[in-house]
Design a protein around this motif. Structure first.
Motif, PDB file in Angstrom:
ATOM      1  N   ALA A  76      40.525 -13.865 -16.254  1.00 57.30           N
ATOM      2  CA  ALA A  76      39.255 -14.346 -15.697  1.00 57.30           C
ATOM      3  C   ALA A  76      38.466 -13.205 -15.064  1.00 57.30           C
ATOM      4  O   ALA A  76      37.234 -13.163 -15.152  1.00 57.30           O
ATOM      5  CB  ALA A  76      39.522 -15.437 -14.670  1.00 57.30           C
ATOM      6  N   ARG A  77      39.174 -12.270 -14.441  1.00 55.77           N
ATOM      7  CA  ARG A  77      38.492 -11.162 -13.767  1.00 55.77           C
ATOM      8  C   ARG A  77      37.707 -10.293 -14.729  1.00 55.77           C
ATOM      9  O   ARG A  77      36.759  -9.611 -14.348  1.00 55.77           O
ATOM     10  CB  ARG A  77      39.520 -10.284 -13.050  1.00 55.77           C
ATOM     11  N   ARG A  78      38.126 -10.275 -15.990  1.00 58.22           N
ATOM     12  CA  ARG A  78      37.409  -9.445 -16.964  1.00 58.22           C
ATOM     13  C   ARG A  78      35.977  -9.922 -17.158  1.00 58.22           C
ATOM     14  O   ARG A  78      35.139  -9.185 -17.655  1.00 58.22           O
ATOM     15  CB  ARG A  78      38.170  -9.444 -18.292  1.00 58.22           C
ATOM     16  N   ARG A  79      35.722 -11.161 -16.781  1.00 64.36           N
ATOM     17  CA  ARG A  79      34.357 -11.673 -16.927  1.00 64.36           C
ATOM     18  C   ARG A  79      33.604 -11.674 -15.584  1.00 64.36           C
ATOM     19  O   ARG A  79      32.565 -12.299 -15.432  1.00 64.36           O
ATOM     20  CB  ARG A  79      34.372 -13.067 -17.553  1.00 64.36           C
ATOM     21  N   ILE A  80      34.189 -10.997 -14.604  1.00 64.32           N
ATOM     22  CA  ILE A  80      33.514 -10.844 -13.310  1.00 64.32           C
ATOM     23  C   ILE A  80      33.397  -9.349 -13.039  1.00 64.32           C
ATOM     24  O   ILE A  80      34.386  -8.689 -12.780  1.00 64.32           O
ATOM     25  CB  ILE A  80      34.330 -11.503 -12.181  1.00 64.32           C
ATOM     26  N   GLY A  81      32.195  -8.829 -13.147  1.00 62.93           N
ATOM     27  CA  GLY A  81      32.014  -7.399 -12.909  1.00 62.93           C
ATOM     28  C   GLY A  81      31.950  -7.116 -11.413  1.00 62.93           C
ATOM     29  O   GLY A  81      31.598  -7.987 -10.621  1.00 62.93           O
ATOM     30  N   MET A  82      32.303  -5.892 -11.038  1.00 67.40           N
ATOM     31  CA  MET A  82      32.214  -5.537  -9.621  1.00 67.40           C
ATOM     32  C   MET A  82      31.759  -4.092  -9.491  1.00 67.40           C
ATOM     33  O   MET A  82      32.220  -3.238 -10.230  1.00 67.40           O
ATOM     34  CB  MET A  82      33.581  -5.719  -8.954  1.00 67.40           C
ATOM     35  N   ILE A 147      27.968   0.519 -12.853  1.00 66.13           N
ATOM     36  CA  ILE A 147      27.326  -0.695 -13.380  1.00 66.13           C
ATOM     37  C   ILE A 147      27.661  -0.866 -14.861  1.00 66.13           C
ATOM     38  O   ILE A 147      28.024  -1.955 -15.303  1.00 66.13           O
ATOM     39  CB  ILE A 147      25.803  -0.635 -13.144  1.00 66.13           C
ATOM     40  N   ALA A 148      27.584   0.232 -15.620  1.00 67.68           N
ATOM     41  CA  ALA A 148      27.925   0.149 -17.049  1.00 67.68           C
ATOM     42  C   ALA A 148      29.366  -0.348 -17.208  1.00 67.68           C
ATOM     43  O   ALA A 148      29.663  -1.209 -18.039  1.00 67.68           O
ATOM     44  CB  ALA A 148      27.768   1.516 -17.714  1.00 67.68           C
ATOM     45  N   ARG A 149      30.262   0.175 -16.382  1.00 70.52           N
ATOM     46  CA  ARG A 149      31.666  -0.230 -16.439  1.00 70.52           C
ATOM     47  C   ARG A 149      31.812  -1.712 -16.100  1.00 70.52           C
ATOM     48  O   ARG A 149      32.564  -2.436 -16.736  1.00 70.52           O
ATOM     49  CB  ARG A 149      32.467   0.631 -15.454  1.00 70.52           C
ATOM     50  N   ALA A 150      31.057  -2.140 -15.083  1.00 70.89           N
ATOM     51  CA  ALA A 150      31.154  -3.539 -14.663  1.00 70.89           C
ATOM     52  C   ALA A 150      30.638  -4.485 -15.744  1.00 70.89           C
ATOM     53  O   ALA A 150      31.057  -5.635 -15.808  1.00 70.89           O
ATOM     54  CB  ALA A 150      30.381  -3.740 -13.369  1.00 70.89           C
TER      55      ALA A 150
ATOM     56  N   ALA B 123      39.418  -1.305  -7.908  1.00 73.28           N
ATOM     57  CA  ALA B 123      38.439  -1.447  -8.991  1.00 73.28           C
ATOM     58  C   ALA B 123      39.161  -1.850 -10.273  1.00 73.28           C
ATOM     59  O   ALA B 123      38.706  -2.722 -11.011  1.00 73.28           O
ATOM     60  CB  ALA B 123      37.672  -0.139  -9.181  1.00 73.28           C
ATOM     61  N   ALA B 124      40.302  -1.221 -10.520  1.00 77.72           N
ATOM     62  CA  ALA B 124      41.072  -1.553 -11.725  1.00 77.72           C
ATOM     63  C   ALA B 124      41.576  -2.995 -11.661  1.00 77.72           C
ATOM     64  O   ALA B 124      41.528  -3.721 -12.656  1.00 77.72           O
ATOM     65  CB  ALA B 124      42.236  -0.582 -11.885  1.00 77.72           C
ATOM     66  N   GLN B 125      42.030  -3.400 -10.487  1.00 77.94           N
ATOM     67  CA  GLN B 125      42.477  -4.788 -10.332  1.00 77.94           C
ATOM     68  C   GLN B 125      41.321  -5.750 -10.584  1.00 77.94           C
ATOM     69  O   GLN B 125      41.484  -6.772 -11.238  1.00 77.94           O
ATOM     70  CB  GLN B 125      43.036  -5.017  -8.929  1.00 77.94           C
ATOM     71  N   ALA B 126      40.157  -5.375 -10.074  1.00 78.85           N
ATOM     72  CA  ALA B 126      38.992  -6.238 -10.256  1.00 78.85           C
ATOM     73  C   ALA B 126      38.607  -6.338 -11.733  1.00 78.85           C
ATOM     74  O   ALA B 126      37.969  -7.294 -12.144  1.00 78.85           O
ATOM     75  CB  ALA B 126      37.811  -5.709  -9.446  1.00 78.85           C
ATOM     76  N   MET B 127      39.003  -5.342 -12.522  1.00 76.56           N
ATOM     77  CA  MET B 127      38.701  -5.400 -13.962  1.00 76.56           C
ATOM     78  C   MET B 127      39.785  -6.145 -14.720  1.00 76.56           C
ATOM     79  O   MET B 127      39.763  -6.187 -15.947  1.00 76.56           O
ATOM     80  CB  MET B 127      38.556  -3.982 -14.508  1.00 76.56           C
TER      81      MET B 127
END
Ligand SMILES: Nc1ncnc2c1ncn2[C@@H]1O[C@H](COP(=O)(O)OP(=O)(O)OP(=O)(O)O)[C@@H](O)[C@H]1O
Ligand SMILES: [Mg+2]
Lengths: 316, 218
Positions: A76-82, A147-150, B123-127
């Motif tokens: 799920a986190r893959r669809r939430i950028g940060m 941002i690009a990464r997110a 950051a990696a965890q958040a991804m």
């Protein structure tokens, strides 16, 4: 898009979040304001469960994150950028490598990855810088990489914790413009944390004001502005608070050019003297706030102003 | 003793030292790297907090670190015999060298990994990266220059240990210096051995520094 209910977070005896409810609609930019220690970061980190809430639920894009197993949560986190205040880029990787990281995590094949990375770097205005290392970039450029990464996972939601706090005003501006553009073009829902009122004024549709682990006020900015006694309104306008006794504060949204005040003076037996005021440009349009002293036949004059759509607050 | 007599002795001793240090470096990395990672990962606030495990590992490492090498070498003789079937010769020396260097290197690995910012890990965890990905793609690569620096220090220490270990049957430069330089009063060979050791250590350190610097993008 993001629904937070009854969120509590304790660190030992410290109550970081004390029953927070938050509703972020799809496609909006939602700002969270508050003083240092109010619990803003904790709230944001609870939204993607980097921090496990002590109690309460978090639902993002229809999925209740608090109910997921670790594996499901990672998915799920893959669809939430940060994005992060200090960018949090990998210094061991190039710019392209950093943007590729989430794609690797998702198991995207190499050729596809390369194509996506190029696309994303173009999107944030860093086309051609893929081979550089983060330390060769300015702060603003680093945040663009962030941002690009997110955005790599095609997220529905972007979380931002003070993403412009480490940047100078001009760079802050360009990053906010980029976020606004992504919001408009990709329909990206953005939840951002900031302690700068300027950020809220220039990009946010809605806002929550936090203090001591609670939300004191929240809603669409346009609605809050029209709510008498709103804390947001008081914070946005540089008028002295509390208002002097007997003074009247007028808030007008929409076209500030309308000569309502002079109309009132002509129509009624009153004198209006201006004590202070300003017009602020908000994301949703301009809003003016005027502090005046009214003498004479006040009641009908104030009624007329209300009728004309102004918010009239009379200090006791 | 003439140069012609000395040369083959030196070459052989250098080769033995290289073998002892080379093999024990290899095993030290194979064992010390995972141990160092475990010290970080199992720590409170780590990726997989198991404080009890971490405490036990920490104690084991500290015990290993506090024993003087010469004592350790003799104390583990039964273990050495168990592993290689003998207690003399180059292979037998590799065992105490490895046992002595693993805790040392593991601590350096731990330190290097702790240098990696918590924000990058988050950051990696958040991804949505899992623990293995974070160790493999974030912690180790980000700490790589530090790991190389730690390895350099370890190799230099191993060269020192190997000189001691050599005297109990492993051969090498230390053994040469003791047997010829000290016991037979061949001052020249003592001096030459010392010079060779200094040059080797210097080379290892310079190589390590260059590699660490080239890998660092800070
Ligand atoms: N990991 C932690 N351990 C213990 N206490 C914490 C932790 N993180 C936050 N807190 C406490 O929780 C409260 C809220 O912190 P938080 O970081 O959410 O505030 P903030 O609104 O983001 O502040 P700032 O504007 O300074 O970033 C503070 O009292 C803080 O000390
Ligand atoms: Mg914060």
């Amino acid at each position: 898009m993001i629904q937070v209910s009854g969120l509590r977070k304790l660190y030992g005896d410290t109550v970081a979040l004390d029953g927070v409810d938050l509703h972020v609609r799809e496609g909006e930019i939602y700002g969270v304001l508050g003083e240092s220690g109010a619990g803003k970061s904790t709230l944001l980190r609870c939204v993607n469960l980097l921090e496990r809430p002590t109690a309460g639920t978090v639902t993002v894009a229809g999925q209740e994150l608090t109910a997921l197993t670790e594996r499901e949560l990672n998915r799920a986190r893959r669809r939430i950028g940060m994005i992060h205040q200090h960018f949090a880029l990998l210094s061991s990787r190039t710019v392209a490598g950093n943007v590729a990281f989430p794609l690797e995590v998702m198991g995207v094949p190499r050729a596809e990855r390369r194509r996506r990375v190029a696309e994303l770097l173009d999107l944030v205005g860093l086309g051609g810088r893929g081979g550089d290392h983060p330390h060769q970039l300015s702060g603003g450029q680093k945040q663009r990489v962030g941002i690009a990464r997110a955005l790599a996972g095609d997220p529905a939601v972007l979380l931002s914790d003070e993403a412009t706090s480490a940047l100078d005003p001009a760079t802050t501006h360009s990053i906010l413009d980029l976020l606004k553009r992504l919001n408009a073009e990709l329909g990206l829902t953005i939840l951002l944390i900031t302690h700068e009122m300027d950020v809220v004024k220039s990009v946010c549709d809605s806002v929550a004001i936090m203090a001591d682990g609670r939300v004191r006020e929240s809603g669409r900015i346009a609605d809050l502005i029209r709510t008498p006694g709103s804390r947001l309104t008081r914070d946005i306008f540089p008028l002295p608070e509390p208002a002097p006794p007997g003074s009247v504060t007028l808030t007008f949204t929409g076209d500030p050019q309308r000569p309502v005040v002079s109309e009132t003076v002509r129509k009624f037996d009153v004198e209006i003297s201006i004590l202070g005021g300003s017009i602020e440009e908000l994301a949703g349009g301009s809003v003016g706030r005027l502090r005046v002293a009214v003498t004479g036949d006040t009641e009908p004059a104030l009624a007329y102003l209300r009728e004309r759509g102004l918010i009239v607050e009379v200090a006791p | 003793m003439t140069w012609d007599e000395m040369a083959p002795l030196l070459v052989e001793a250098t080769w033995q030292t290289a073998q002892m240090v080379g093999w024990s470096t290899l095993f030290t990395v194979l064992l010390g790297l995972p141990l160092g990672v475990a010290l970080v990962v199992f720590d409170r606030g780590g990726l997989l907090p198991l404080p009890a495990v971490k405490t036990v590992l920490g104690v084991v490492v500290n015990v290993g670190r506090s024993l003087p090498f010469i004592v350790l070498m003799i104390a583990i003789i039964p273990f050495t015999r168990l592993v290689v079937g003998t207690t003399i010769g180059t292979a037998a020396v590799v065992v105490p060298l490895t046992v002595g260097a693993v805790p040392f290197f593991a601590r350096l690995v731990e330190t290097a990994l702790r240098e990696v910012g918590a924000d990058v890990v988050q950051a990696a965890q958040a991804m949505g990266a899992g623990r293995t990905t974070i160790v493999g793609k974030v912690l180790l690569p980000e700490a790589f220059p530090g790991l190389v620096a730690g390895l350099t220090v370890t190799v230099v220490a191993l060269i020192g240990y190997s000189a001691m270990a050599g005297t109990v049957g492993g051969g090498g430069l230390g053994d040469l210096a003791v047997r010829y330089g000290y016991q037979r009063f061949e001052t020249l060979i003592m001096i030459v051995t010392v010079v060779v050791l200094i040059v080797i250590v210097q080379l290892v350190q310079s190589l390590g520094d260059v590699v660490a610097r080239r890998l660092s993008h800070k």
